[in-house]
Design an enzyme around this catalytic site. Structure first.
Site, short mmCIF file in Angstrom:
data_model
loop_
_atom_site.label_atom_id
_atom_site.label_comp_id
_atom_site.label_asym_id
_atom_site.label_seq_id
_atom_site.Cartn_x
_atom_site.Cartn_y
_atom_site.Cartn_z
N SER A 180 -4.96 -6.73 3.10
CA SER A 180 -4.12 -5.87 3.94
C SER A 180 -4.37 -6.00 5.43
CB SER A 180 -4.28 -4.41 3.52
OG SER A 180 -3.52 -4.14 2.37
N LYS B 200 -1.32 -6.76 7.40
CA LYS B 200 -0.39 -5.76 7.94
C LYS B 200 -0.46 -5.68 9.46
CE LYS B 200 -0.04 -2.85 3.80
NZ LYS B 200 -0.99 -3.40 2.83
N SER C 7 -2.20 2.19 4.61
CA SER C 7 -1.99 0.82 4.12
C SER C 7 -0.94 0.79 3.02
CB SER C 7 -3.30 0.21 3.62
OG SER C 7 -3.22 -1.19 3.56
N LYS D 294 -7.84 -2.21 10.82
CA LYS D 294 -7.20 -2.44 9.52
C LYS D 294 -8.18 -2.97 8.49
CE LYS D 294 -3.82 -1.90 6.95
NZ LYS D 294 -4.85 -1.46 6.00
#
Length: 393
Positions: A29, A32, A93, A218
């Site tokens: 993730s 992202k 997320s 993140k």
């Protein structure tokens, strides 16, 4: 411990520590961040607005109902603003929310993935391979993964490239941190669909693994990528970026704690550096205050560093500056004041050049600090005669 790690100065891109940081690994993730970059860019360019509404598709609806994944539930007949979907993506997320953003900007996730890969190349990232907008393994996308990608593929990149992406996001859209630093937020508060979104970055203040100055960015976790994190923290005016990939504990087990422990160690190391001025503007190199000039009114031209050279240096150990001429000496007159003649290489205590993301270097031009005009015909003739006679003896 981690399969790969890097910590850099967010302002300059100076690498303070790197371990296996050019190995291409799963990023989960952390992908992202590229989706966030493209969203902010689309907002800036007027392609979409924060108030634009996304009409849920069968694809995003089915993904949002998968309890194995980080998600906020989306109603099949519902619509959601870009702001809502963005907050769900940045804080929680949320995977289906990310797909919704991708479909709104590009029409299809397939086209959005093309944009992700193109933007990576534009950033100078050559090792990025995006196959979806979320960072999930394609096998989790219920057979609806973007056309042209493998059904078991996953996004990959090196730790160094993740740091480049993180720096680009912070440089171009620093407002990302206004949302990334929120510990928790209620999605669709006051409705039957409300869900408490707790930030997966538990290094934020007041959370389980809090770290002073932490405000983003993140996390990423899949079986393939392991426990990974691109974090950023700021102390005393210095912002650092730390990336860990596939972090494990002393027993070799991956966990949320392992990735945050590895990040803490990286940031502690980086914050042990201090901003240091290696050379001042106008400073000369001892013993190399000038370089030879051919056919000039003078035989030497004085040189000096054009701009101050500042970087982060460890409290123990020293850096030294070395002159590297970019033009072979002697220079041929006329040499103009301000003419660039070389650059500065900064070396650590082991003699290795200080590294920067994407090969950038600090402002380190060396210039002539006076003008040396070309000598007239008579002077050149006389000098030629003198040199000839000297050669005879």
């Amino acid at each position: 411990m981690a399969d790969a790690a890097i910590v850099v100065d967010a302002e300059t891109g100076q690498i303070l520590y790197g371990q296996n940081d050019e190995a291409v690994l799963g990023i989960a993730s952390m992908s992202k961040m590229m989706s966030e970059y493209l969203l902010f860019e689309a907002i800036e360019e007027g392609v979409v607005s924060w108030d634009d509404e996304y009409e849920v598709t069968d694809y995003s609806h089915r993904i949002s109902q998968d309890l194995r994944l980080s998600n906020v539930p989306l109603r099949r007949d519902g619509s959601y603003t870009m702001k809502e979907l963005y907050e769900a993506m940045a804080i929680y997320s949320a995977n289906a929310a990310t797909i919704g953003i991708a479909e709104t900007i590009a029409g299809t996730e397939k086209e959005f993935v093309r944009m992700m890969n193109d933007k990576a190349k534009e950033m100078g990232i050559e090792d990025a391979h995006f196959v979806n907008s979320t960072g999930l393994n394609n096998s989790f996308l219920l057979g609806m993964h973007p056309e042209g990608t493998g059904e078991d593929e996953e996004n990959t990149m090196s730790a160094r490239s993740v740091a480049v992406l993180t720096k680009a996001l912070l440089d171009d859209y620093p407002e990302i941190l206004d949302t990334a630093k929120i510990p928790e937020l209620m999605f669709r508060e006051g409705t039957p669909d409300q869900i408490r979104m707790v930030n997966w970055n538990t290094m934020l203040p007041g959370m389980d693994h809090e770290y002073e100055g932490m405000d983003g960015l993140k996390t990423g976790t899949t079986d393939f990528a392991g426990h990974s994190f691109a974090g950023t923290a700021k102390r005393d005016g210095i912002r650092l970026i730390a990336v860990v990939m596939k972090a494990v504990d002393t027993e070799g087990e991956g966990s949320y704690k392992a990735r945050f422990d590895a990040t803490r160690a990286l940031l502690d190391h980086g914050f042990g550096f201090q901003e240091t001025e290696i050379m001042k503007a106008g400073q000369q190199f001892m013993g190399q205050e000038s370089i030879p000039v051919a056919k000039g009114e003078k035989e030497q031209v004085a040189i000096a560093v054009k701009e101050p050279i500042r970087l982060l240096a460890p409290s123990s150990g020293t850096y030294q500056a070395e002159l590297e001429l970019t033009e072979a000496a002697p220079l041929e007159a006329t040499v103009e004041e301000g003419q660039l003649v070389g650059k500065v290489r900064v070396l650590d205590s082991e003699g290795s050049e200080v590294e920067y993301l994407k090969g950038e270097k600090p402002a380190a031009g060396v210039e002539a600090i006076e003008t040396v005009d070309r000598a007239n015909w008579f002077a050149l003739s006389m000098k030629g005669a003198v040199d000839f006679i000297k050669g005879l003896f």
